[in-house]
Design a protein around this motif. Sequence first.
Motif, PDB file in Angstrom:
ATOM      1  N   LYS A 152      36.040  41.328  33.590  1.00 50.56           N
ATOM      2  CA  LYS A 152      37.351  41.774  33.125  1.00 50.56           C
ATOM      3  C   LYS A 152      38.442  40.966  33.818  1.00 50.56           C
ATOM      4  CE  LYS A 152      35.846  45.300  30.636  1.00 50.56           C
ATOM      5  NZ  LYS A 152      36.072  45.457  29.189  1.00 50.56           N
ATOM      6  N   TRP A 153      39.561  40.788  33.132  1.00 50.46           N
ATOM      7  CA  TRP A 153      40.725  40.088  33.690  1.00 50.46           C
ATOM      8  C   TRP A 153      41.826  41.091  34.024  1.00 50.46           C
ATOM      9  CZ3 TRP A 153      41.100  34.890  34.741  1.00 50.46           C
ATOM     10  CH2 TRP A 153      40.104  34.049  34.204  1.00 50.46           C
ATOM     11  N   HIS A 154      42.604  40.757  35.053  1.00 52.92           N
ATOM     12  CA  HIS A 154      43.788  41.557  35.384  1.00 52.92           C
ATOM     13  C   HIS A 154      44.756  41.499  34.195  1.00 52.92           C
ATOM     14  CE1 HIS A 154      47.501  42.808  37.414  1.00 52.92           C
ATOM     15  NE2 HIS A 154      46.711  43.359  38.323  1.00 52.92           N
ATOM     16  N   PRO A 155      45.430  42.594  33.861  1.00 52.72           N
ATOM     17  CA  PRO A 155      46.294  42.603  32.675  1.00 52.72           C
ATOM     18  C   PRO A 155      47.486  41.654  32.743  1.00 52.72           C
ATOM     19  CG  PRO A 155      46.540  44.637  33.948  1.00 52.72           C
ATOM     20  CD  PRO A 155      45.352  43.924  34.507  1.00 52.72           C
ATOM     21  N   THR A 158      27.271  45.222  43.786  1.00 51.91           N
ATOM     22  CA  THR A 158      28.606  44.837  44.249  1.00 51.91           C
ATOM     23  C   THR A 158      29.517  44.474  43.082  1.00 51.91           C
ATOM     24  OG1 THR A 158      28.004  42.507  44.501  1.00 51.91           O
ATOM     25  CG2 THR A 158      27.695  43.941  46.416  1.00 51.91           C
ATOM     26  N   VAL A 159      30.824  44.484  43.388  1.00 48.03           N
ATOM     27  CA  VAL A 159      31.873  44.047  42.459  1.00 48.03           C
ATOM     28  C   VAL A 159      32.712  43.023  43.194  1.00 48.03           C
ATOM     29  CG1 VAL A 159      33.831  44.774  41.034  1.00 48.03           C
ATOM     30  CG2 VAL A 159      31.896  46.339  41.378  1.00 48.03           C
ATOM     31  N   TRP A 160      33.040  41.945  42.504  1.00 46.00           N
ATOM     32  CA  TRP A 160      33.800  40.859  43.123  1.00 46.00           C
ATOM     33  C   TRP A 160      35.095  40.622  42.354  1.00 46.00           C
ATOM     34  CZ3 TRP A 160      31.482  37.046  46.766  1.00 46.00           C
ATOM     35  CH2 TRP A 160      30.228  37.452  47.238  1.00 46.00           C
ATOM     36  N   MET A 161      36.125  40.177  43.095  1.00 52.69           N
ATOM     37  CA  MET A 161      37.404  39.816  42.473  1.00 52.69           C
ATOM     38  C   MET A 161      37.839  38.457  43.008  1.00 52.69           C
ATOM     39  SD  MET A 161      41.007  41.971  42.356  1.00 52.69           S
ATOM     40  CE  MET A 161      41.379  41.739  44.119  1.00 52.69           C
ATOM     41  N   TRP A 162      38.192  37.552  42.063  1.00 52.77           N
ATOM     42  CA  TRP A 162      38.589  36.193  42.431  1.00 52.77           C
ATOM     43  C   TRP A 162      39.968  35.851  41.859  1.00 52.77           C
ATOM     44  CZ3 TRP A 162      33.746  37.214  40.269  1.00 52.77           C
ATOM     45  CH2 TRP A 162      32.633  36.988  41.093  1.00 52.77           C
ATOM     46  N   LEU A 175      43.488  36.975  37.739  1.00 53.73           N
ATOM     47  CA  LEU A 175      42.502  37.576  38.625  1.00 53.73           C
ATOM     48  C   LEU A 175      41.340  38.063  37.766  1.00 53.73           C
ATOM     49  CD1 LEU A 175      44.745  39.749  40.992  1.00 53.73           C
ATOM     50  CD2 LEU A 175      44.082  37.346  41.233  1.00 53.73           C
ATOM     51  N   VAL A 176      40.129  37.706  38.168  1.00 58.14           N
ATOM     52  CA  VAL A 176      38.953  38.068  37.387  1.00 58.14           C
ATOM     53  C   VAL A 176      38.065  38.994  38.208  1.00 58.14           C
ATOM     54  CG1 VAL A 176      37.620  36.019  38.081  1.00 58.14           C
ATOM     55  CG2 VAL A 176      37.098  37.176  35.924  1.00 58.14           C
ATOM     56  N   LEU A 194      38.960  31.207  29.948  1.00 52.20           N
ATOM     57  CA  LEU A 194      37.791  31.940  29.464  1.00 52.20           C
ATOM     58  C   LEU A 194      36.780  32.029  30.592  1.00 52.20           C
ATOM     59  CD1 LEU A 194      35.963  33.187  27.208  1.00 52.20           C
ATOM     60  CD2 LEU A 194      35.167  30.838  26.757  1.00 52.20           C
ATOM     61  N   ALA A 195      36.298  33.246  30.868  1.00 47.69           N
ATOM     62  CA  ALA A 195      35.252  33.437  31.875  1.00 47.69           C
ATOM     63  C   ALA A 195      33.924  33.695  31.175  1.00 47.69           C
ATOM     64  CB  ALA A 195      35.602  34.605  32.782  1.00 47.69           C
TER      65      ALA A 195
END
Length: 403
Positions: free
Chosen positions: A161-164, A177-181, A168-169, A127-128
């Motif tokens: 949002k999460w990768h399907p 900006t947009v970030w991906m972790w 990856l969040v 959960l994020a």
Amino acid sequence: MNRASPHHEEEEEEEEENDAQVFLDESDIIHEVPLDEEDLPDADDEAASDAEVFEEPDDDSVHVFTGHTGELYTVACSPTDATLVATGGGDDKGFLWRIGQGDWAFELQGHRDSVCSLAFSTDGQLLASGSLDGIIQIWDVQSENLKCSFEGLGGGIEWIKWHPRGHLVLAGSEDCTVWMWNADKGACLQTFSGHGGSVTCGDFTPDGKLVCTGSDDATLRIWDPKSGENIHVVRGHPYHTEELTCMAISPDSTLALTGSKDGSIHIVNLTTGKVVSSLVSHSDSIECISFGPSHGPSSLWAATGGMDHKLIIWDLQHSMPRSTCEHEDGVTCLTWLGASNYLATGCVDGKVRLWDGRSGDCIKTFGGHDAAIQSLSVCANRNFIVSVSIDETARVFEIAEFL
């Protein structure tokens, strides 16, 4: 034939009436009050008055969560556990709790500002929680442990949002900006820079191959998540003239549907970056948007809700409204009920309404909240829908019988 005189008949009637009446002596009368007949209440007025006194508030909820002490902004139901719910609000808190278990709640501690974004990973394991403090926390749902935190964003979190198909969040920020972790490794994989305003909406495409983001700068950007390359920028005529508020991506990952404060809706081809259609019917800000279920005839449907008090269900094949569903106030959120042709809306008037997407009929109105609804989520088995409101409560409504 002899007939009695009228005078004699009147005397007999008076005697009968006297036998049926009981008179007070003058000594029994304490005080006489003159009475105007206009002052007498009608029987209907008395009944209505009694109804107003004893009328109970309209509450159709089967469970109310009252753990928050401030306005609620976001709700997410677990995609795998039919009773698990996460809520967040203006009290700087998030909670995990269970439908039907009022004696249990787990607080998502550590945020220093409003918790305005919550999202479960596709497998339900993580959960994020995102806050206006610019921090995203990742929680292990089963152990209830904080797995990792992501900081460094220069503004509040707008959405998560999460990768399907992985951990990856993706998150958009007020700092443009947009970030991906990678949530398993706690590592930043990509930063997407280019927007000139707060990034108000965004998502992975369902196939996971692209990232789409919309902003207060009135543009849509399409990105390659691996390289971070900005593939397309959609802006100018015939696109939006004001900030984007919401976005949905088609189940086949080919189209983006975007809404704006200018009341317009546009369909963008993600391969070409071109506007392929514009849907004109709303007269105020678009607040929520969604494609219909991914199979059957509704795959060509979409739904939009706006501050003009309307839910519109669209036939995208012909770019025409199928139904226009009127509300008492602005429509703030909507969700399709699983793979069915039914959907639900949340409204500024505090009501949750269920709609038949085929006919456009309202099949149920749920009462209980006494202020605007901010977010909706459907539980994994689709037996319940959960709504959160600025009235500081989350409410659960049973929907199984309508599906």
